[in-house]
Design an enzyme around this catalytic site. Structure first.
Site, PDB file in Angstrom:
ATOM      1  N   GLY A  10       0.804  -1.219   0.000  1.00 15.26           N
ATOM      2  CA  GLY A  10       0.000   0.000   0.000  1.00 15.26           C
ATOM      3  C   GLY A  10       0.835   1.267   0.000  1.00 15.26           C
ATOM      4  O   GLY A  10       1.977   1.297   0.430  1.00 15.26           O
ATOM      5  N   ARG A  14      -2.405   8.744   3.388  1.00 14.24           N
ATOM      6  CA  ARG A  14      -2.620   9.642   4.521  1.00 14.24           C
ATOM      7  C   ARG A  14      -1.346   9.931   5.327  1.00 14.24           C
ATOM      8  O   ARG A  14      -1.306  10.854   6.124  1.00 14.24           O
ATOM      9  CB  ARG A  14      -3.711   9.062   5.447  1.00 14.24           C
ATOM     10  N   THR A  80      -6.254  -5.966  -0.235  1.00 13.99           N
ATOM     11  CA  THR A  80      -5.427  -6.912   0.535  1.00 13.99           C
ATOM     12  C   THR A  80      -5.564  -8.349   0.011  1.00 13.99           C
ATOM     13  O   THR A  80      -4.594  -9.111   0.021  1.00 13.99           O
ATOM     14  CB  THR A  80      -5.812  -6.866   2.024  1.00 13.99           C
ATOM     15  N   TYR A 368      40.854  16.434  19.572  1.00 18.66           N
ATOM     16  CA  TYR A 368      40.357  15.630  18.458  1.00 18.66           C
ATOM     17  C   TYR A 368      41.333  14.487  18.193  1.00 18.66           C
ATOM     18  O   TYR A 368      42.500  14.710  17.883  1.00 18.66           O
ATOM     19  CB  TYR A 368      40.202  16.471  17.180  1.00 18.66           C
ATOM     20  N   ASN A 379      48.569  10.414  27.963  1.00 20.54           N
ATOM     21  CA  ASN A 379      47.899  11.600  28.486  1.00 20.54           C
ATOM     22  C   ASN A 379      47.854  12.685  27.417  1.00 20.54           C
ATOM     23  O   ASN A 379      48.892  13.137  26.948  1.00 20.54           O
ATOM     24  CB  ASN A 379      48.663  12.097  29.717  1.00 20.54           C
TER      25      ASN A 379
HETATM   26  C1  UD1 Z   1      -7.350  -3.871   6.942  1.00 23.28           C
HETATM   27  C2  UD1 Z   1      -8.492  -4.896   7.018  1.00 23.28           C
HETATM   28  C3  UD1 Z   1      -9.388  -4.565   8.195  1.00 23.28           C
HETATM   29  C4  UD1 Z   1      -8.579  -4.534   9.468  1.00 23.28           C
HETATM   30  C5  UD1 Z   1      -7.381  -3.589   9.327  1.00 23.28           C
HETATM   31  C6  UD1 Z   1      -6.485  -3.714  10.519  1.00 23.28           C
HETATM   32  C7  UD1 Z   1      -8.932  -5.576   4.711  1.00 23.28           C
HETATM   33  C8  UD1 Z   1      -9.870  -5.448   3.562  1.00 23.28           C
HETATM   34  N1  UD1 Z   1      -9.244  -4.848   5.776  1.00 23.28           N
HETATM   35  O1  UD1 Z   1      -7.919  -2.625   6.683  1.00 23.28           O
HETATM   36  O2  UD1 Z   1     -10.422  -5.526   8.296  1.00 23.28           O
HETATM   37  O3  UD1 Z   1      -9.401  -4.112  10.554  1.00 23.28           O
HETATM   38  O4  UD1 Z   1      -6.610  -3.912   8.160  1.00 23.28           O
HETATM   39  O5  UD1 Z   1      -5.439  -2.798  10.458  1.00 23.28           O
HETATM   40  O6  UD1 Z   1      -7.984  -6.309   4.643  1.00 23.28           O
HETATM   41  N2  UD1 Z   1      -1.962  -3.541   1.119  1.00 23.28           N
HETATM   42  C9  UD1 Z   1      -1.375  -4.100   0.010  1.00 23.28           C
HETATM   43  N3  UD1 Z   1      -2.032  -4.018  -1.179  1.00 23.28           N
HETATM   44  C10 UD1 Z   1      -3.244  -3.433  -1.306  1.00 23.28           C
HETATM   45  C11 UD1 Z   1      -3.829  -2.865  -0.163  1.00 23.28           C
HETATM   46  C12 UD1 Z   1      -3.162  -2.944   1.035  1.00 23.28           C
HETATM   47  O7  UD1 Z   1      -0.281  -4.644   0.086  1.00 23.28           O
HETATM   48  O8  UD1 Z   1      -3.761  -3.414  -2.414  1.00 23.28           O
HETATM   49  C13 UD1 Z   1      -1.249  -3.643   2.417  1.00 23.28           C
HETATM   50  C14 UD1 Z   1      -0.961  -2.284   3.036  1.00 23.28           C
HETATM   51  O9  UD1 Z   1       0.338  -1.856   2.682  1.00 23.28           O
HETATM   52  C15 UD1 Z   1      -1.036  -2.583   4.526  1.00 23.28           C
HETATM   53  C16 UD1 Z   1      -2.012  -3.736   4.628  1.00 23.28           C
HETATM   54  O10 UD1 Z   1      -2.098  -4.294   3.330  1.00 23.28           O
HETATM   55  O11 UD1 Z   1       0.204  -2.987   5.033  1.00 23.28           O
HETATM   56  C17 UD1 Z   1      -3.393  -3.298   5.103  1.00 23.28           C
HETATM   57  O12 UD1 Z   1      -3.912  -2.395   4.168  1.00 23.28           O
HETATM   58  P1  UD1 Z   1      -4.786  -1.134   4.595  1.00 23.28           P
HETATM   59  O13 UD1 Z   1      -5.197  -0.437   3.379  1.00 23.28           O
HETATM   60  O14 UD1 Z   1      -4.089  -0.345   5.630  1.00 23.28           O
HETATM   61  O15 UD1 Z   1      -6.051  -1.873   5.240  1.00 23.28           O
HETATM   62  P2  UD1 Z   1      -7.059  -1.305   6.297  1.00 23.28           P
HETATM   63  O16 UD1 Z   1      -7.977  -0.346   5.636  1.00 23.28           O
HETATM   64  O17 UD1 Z   1      -6.328  -0.808   7.476  1.00 23.28           O
END
Ligand code: UD1
Ligand code: CA
Length: 462
Positions: A10, A14, A80, A368, A379
């Site tokens: 990801g 933000r 994810t 130094y 010393n």
């Molecule tokens: C996710 C969970 C949510 C949980 C939360 C906990 C899902 C759909 N939701 O939401 O249920 O409560 O984590 O923190 O899984 N990432 C990728 N590829 C992507 C999207 C994300 O590798 O396409 C990675 C991000 O880098 C991150 C992790 O997956 O490390 C979680 O992604 P993020 O978008 O932060 O998920 P949340 O909205 O927090």
């Protein structure tokens, strides 16, 4: 066998960061390093990290810190579940194994919690066990939906939840144990039919339940472990929790931190009992500090080894070794590649760089010592400078045991001072000095009697 997939693709919009989100630091280390460590500590023997946004940066970091870790590129990032699909080859190799999946942005998840969830997973012969927690802030979470008897139904992402579902305060941690073959099955059934048009990993739960598999949620006692960071404000919260946890762990092991203000200690730092850590002290990297030391106030140590009974007062020490009984400071800088041997004393405004200072040697002020090999019981007078750089190249100074270097000496490297040699204050030494010799290298003093009356160099007063 246990193995792990870590989600790190990801962008983390933000965070407003110049790097992938998982590379944002908690206690000066990328979040992903904590997640990787937790996976390893929990026994994962094979690890695959899903990269995506600015993947080269994540890969470079992993190659340096976690050699042997595999990566799977996700481009574009469609959620994810889509991320885990990109690790298809890895999953194929582990169909018989237990696969742990971890969010790369949840650095507080620890091996102890993961292990407890694993026992729960095995005891119940589950295909999927997720970790969850009861939380106060339900904004943005995946809500764990259960029926009236508490039986698991599915995970509803906050953006897809009804007003009623948004009130559910059991949150998905983003940490799961899967049976390899059942993970493969579940992934092949995920769709992007949701508010974000993403492939949610969380849909695996409902898919497996519908297929008649055993599924469970391991609810953690301490909900802090599931916290993640999506912005800098949350990153600060993670920093504070991690800092508190580490400091408290050290205190329980006998490290004395009378006031934790400004005390930041990295996760890999080891400190012996009865060592006192004073305020505003930062200790990072692979640093070891022995017992009976006083470190701080205002001291920074990175990647260094500090022995027992050492006093470090207002020091900055990086990539160096400080042996037992050294007393340094205030206002001392010890730079990379230095060794301060047993009982060395270096005092205010002394800098040591890439040098060995032998046992019992003393440099009390304004000196130094750079690129030098200093024997024992030397010393250094106030204001000694090793002139190690001619503008192009660096050279070394060698100073024999027991040498006495007068105040304000310049040692023009390369130069060697013999054992027990003496250097007169104010000397600029360009030639080697034999052992036990005195070297004086300065102009003789001249006195001109009555010069002021003759020359009248001052303005005359009316
Ligand atoms: C996710 C969970 C949510 C949980 C939360 C906990 C899902 C759909 N939701 O939401 O249920 O409560 O984590 O923190 O899984 N990432 C990728 N590829 C992507 C999207 C994300 O590798 O396409 C990675 C991000 O880098 C991150 C992790 O997956 O490390 C979680 O992604 P993020 O978008 O932060 O998920 P949340 O909205 O927090
Ligand atoms: Ca997240």
């Amino acid at each position: 066998m246990k193995c792990a997939i870590i989600l790190a693709g990801g962008k983390g919009t933000r965070m407003r960061a110049d790097c992938p989100k998982v590379m944002c630091n908690v206690l000066f280390k990328p979040m992903i390093s904590y997640v990787g460590d937790a996976g390893k500590e929990a026994g994962a023997q094979d690890i695959c990290v899903n990269t995506g946004y600015r993947h080269e940066e994540v890969e470079e970091y992993l190659n340096g810190e976690y050699s042997g870790v595999k990566t799977a590129l996700q481009s574009p990032q469609l959620g994810t579940g889509h991320a885990v699909m990109q690790a298809g080859e890895f999953i194929e190799q582990h169909l018989e194994d237990d696969i742990l999946i971890l969010n790369g942005d949840g650095p507080l998840m620890d091996a102890e919690t993961i292990n407890k969830a694993y026992s729960y997973h095995k005891d119940n012969e589950n295909s999927i066990t997720l970790i969850s927690a009861i939380v106060d802030d339900t904004d943005g979470i995946g809500h764990i939906k259960r029926d009236e008897n508490g039986v698991l139904l599915r995970i509803v992402e906050h953006k897809d939840a009804t007003e009623e579902e948004k009130k559910i305060n059991e949150s998905n941690a983003g940490c799961y144990w899967f049976n390899g073959a059942r993970l493969k099955y579940a992934l092949s059934n995920i769709t992007d039919n949701n508010a974000q048009h993403e492939y949610y990993l969380t849909d695996c739960l409902e898919i497996l339940i519908n297929a008649g598999d055993n599924a469970g949620a391991y609810i953690v006692e301490n909900s802090e472990v599931i916290l993640g960071a999506n912005d800098r404000r949350q990153l600060n919260i993670l920093n504070n929790i991690m800092r508190k946890n580490i400091n408290e762990g050290l205190m329980l092991n006998g490290v004395d931190i009378p006031c934790t203000d400004g005390v930041i200690i990295g996760k890999n730092v080891k400190i012996g009992n009865s060592t006192v850590i004073m305020p505003n002290t930062i200790i990072l990297g692979n640093t070891t500090v022995g017992s009976g030391c006083t470190v701080g106030p205002n001291t920074y140590i990175d990647n260094s080894t500090v022995g027992d009974d050492v006093v470090l007062d207002n020091c900055k020490i990086t990539d160096s070794t400080v042996e037992n009984g050294v007393d340094a400071g205030p206002f001392v800088k010890v730079r990379a590649g230095s060794v301060l041997k047993k009982g060395v004393h270096i005092g205010n405004f002394v800098e040591v760089k890439n040098s060995v200072v032998g046992e019992g040697s003393k440099s009390a002020h304004l000196t130094y010592i750079g690129d030098s090999d200093v024997g024992s019981n030397v010393n250094f007078g106030c204001g000694t400078v090793t002139c190690n750089y001619d503008g192009k190249n660096k050279f070394r100074c060698k100073i024999g045991d027991g040498a006495f270097i007068g105040c304000n000496t310049n040692l023009i490297a390369p130069v060697e001072v013999g054992e027990l040699a003496y250097i007169a204050a104010g000397s600029t030494i360009t030639d080697d000095i034999p052992g036990k010799a005195l070297s004086v290298a300065r102009a003789r003093q001249v006195i001109k009697e009555g010069w002021v009356d003759k020359k009248k160099p001052y303005k005359e007063k009316k």
